[in-house]
Design a protein around this motif. Structure first.
Motif, mmCIF file in Angstrom:
data_model
loop_
_atom_site.group_PDB
_atom_site.id
_atom_site.type_symbol
_atom_site.label_atom_id
_atom_site.label_comp_id
_atom_site.label_asym_id
_atom_site.label_seq_id
_atom_site.Cartn_x
_atom_site.Cartn_y
_atom_site.Cartn_z
ATOM 1 N N GLY A 30 0.820 -1.205 0.000
ATOM 2 C CA GLY A 30 0.000 0.000 0.000
ATOM 3 C C GLY A 30 0.854 1.255 0.000
ATOM 4 O O GLY A 30 0.576 2.211 -0.727
ATOM 5 N N ARG A 31 1.899 1.250 0.807
ATOM 6 C CA ARG A 31 2.801 2.404 0.880
ATOM 7 C C ARG A 31 3.495 2.643 -0.463
ATOM 8 O O ARG A 31 3.568 3.766 -0.946
ATOM 9 N N THR A 32 3.974 1.559 -1.079
ATOM 10 C CA THR A 32 4.641 1.683 -2.373
ATOM 11 C C THR A 32 3.687 2.217 -3.437
ATOM 12 O O THR A 32 4.051 3.098 -4.223
ATOM 13 N N CYS A 33 2.457 1.712 -3.444
ATOM 14 C CA CYS A 33 1.467 2.194 -4.416
ATOM 15 C C CYS A 33 1.169 3.679 -4.209
ATOM 16 O O CYS A 33 1.103 4.446 -5.169
ATOM 17 N N ALA A 34 0.989 4.089 -2.957
ATOM 18 C CA ALA A 34 0.698 5.498 -2.670
ATOM 19 C C ALA A 34 1.878 6.387 -3.050
ATOM 20 O O ALA A 34 1.685 7.476 -3.602
ATOM 21 N N GLU A 35 3.099 5.929 -2.778
ATOM 22 C CA GLU A 35 4.283 6.714 -3.133
ATOM 23 C C GLU A 35 4.425 6.849 -4.646
ATOM 24 O O GLU A 35 4.757 7.919 -5.151
ATOM 25 N N ARG A 36 4.159 5.767 -5.373
ATOM 26 C CA ARG A 36 4.243 5.834 -6.839
ATOM 27 C C ARG A 36 3.165 6.738 -7.409
ATOM 28 O O ARG A 36 3.400 7.472 -8.373
ATOM 29 N N ARG A 37 1.981 6.682 -6.818
ATOM 30 C CA ARG A 37 0.902 7.560 -7.274
ATOM 31 C C ARG A 37 1.273 9.028 -7.015
ATOM 32 O O ARG A 37 1.046 9.888 -7.858
ATOM 33 N N ALA A 38 1.847 9.303 -5.853
ATOM 34 C CA ALA A 38 2.273 10.672 -5.536
ATOM 35 C C ALA A 38 3.351 11.137 -6.506
ATOM 36 O O ALA A 38 3.325 12.287 -6.972
ATOM 37 N N THR A 39 4.286 10.269 -6.830
ATOM 38 C CA THR A 39 5.341 10.606 -7.786
ATOM 39 C C THR A 39 4.745 10.898 -9.158
ATOM 40 O O THR A 39 5.151 11.847 -9.836
ATOM 41 N N TYR A 40 3.753 10.099 -9.553
ATOM 42 C CA TYR A 40 3.093 10.308 -10.837
ATOM 43 C C TYR A 40 2.355 11.647 -10.857
ATOM 44 O O TYR A 40 2.434 12.403 -11.819
ATOM 45 N N ILE A 41 1.645 11.949 -9.776
ATOM 46 C CA ILE A 41 0.886 13.198 -9.694
ATOM 47 C C ILE A 41 1.832 14.400 -9.704
ATOM 48 O O ILE A 41 1.576 15.398 -10.370
ATOM 49 N N GLU A 42 2.930 14.285 -8.969
ATOM 50 C CA GLU A 42 3.886 15.394 -8.904
ATOM 51 C C GLU A 42 4.581 15.627 -10.240
ATOM 52 O O GLU A 42 4.869 16.770 -10.608
ATOM 53 N N GLY A 43 4.845 14.564 -10.961
ATOM 54 C CA GLY A 43 5.531 14.699 -12.247
ATOM 55 C C GLY A 43 6.907 15.286 -12.065
ATOM 56 O O GLY A 43 7.637 14.912 -11.144
#
Length: 131
Positions: free
Chosen positions: A46-59
Motif C-alpha cells: 500500500g505504501r509503495t502504491c501510494a508513493e508511486r501515485r504521488a510521484t506520478y501526480i507530482e511529475g
C-alpha cells in the motif's frame, strides 16, 4: 447491461453532521482519513502504491524554474515544496487543502499546505451550499 439495474455500491463510511461544531464527520469516530492513512502505511504494498501515485501526480514539479523557486510563506517553502506536499495528499486522500493569507489590499501574501486529513466540511446551509 442496463445502468438502471446495476447494483450501487454501499457507502464505505457513515457521513453525519456534528451540530456542536457545525461540520460533516467522517465515520463514527471522525477519523476515517487518519484510519485510511494508517492502513496504507502499515502495508508495504500500500505504501509503495501510494508513493508511486504521488510521484506520478507530482511529475517533474513546476515547469517554470523561476516560479518553482519562489518562496511563498514565512517558513521558507517554495512553490515546488508545496506542490510536492499537495501531491502526497492527493495520492493518499484524493484531495488537497491550501491556506491563503491576504493583505488589506486583497493581494495574496503567503500560501501553505494544510494536511487534507485534518480538514472537514461545514454543514450545508438552507440553500444546499457548503461554504
Amino acid at each position: 447491461m442496463n445502468i438502471k439495474r446495476t447494483k450501487k455500491p454501499e457507502s464505505r463510511i457513515d457521513v453525519k453532521y456534528l451540530s456542536s461544531l457545525g461540520i460533516k464527520t467522517y465515520g463514527d469516530n471522525n477519523l476515517y482519513p487518519q484510519d485510511v492513512r494508517d492502513i496504507i502505511l502499515s502495508s508495504p504494498t500500500g505504501r509503495t502504491c501510494a508513493e508511486r501515485r504521488a510521484t506520478y501526480i507530482e511529475g517533474n514539479g513546476i515547469a517554470s524554474q523561476p516560479l518553482a523557486d519562489v518562496r511563498i510563506n514565512n517558513a521558507g517553502e517554495t512553490f515546488d515544496d508545496v506542490h510536492s506536499s499537495l501531491s502526497n495528499d492527493c495520492a493518499y486522500f484524493d484531495g488537497v487543502a491550501i491556506h491563503v493569507n491576504y493583505n488589506v489590499a486583497g493581494e495574496i501574501v503567503s500560501m501553505s499546505q494544510i494536511p487534507f486529513e485534518s480538514c472537514r466540511l461545514e454543514e450545508e446551509d438552507e440553500n444546499g451550499i457548503i461554504s
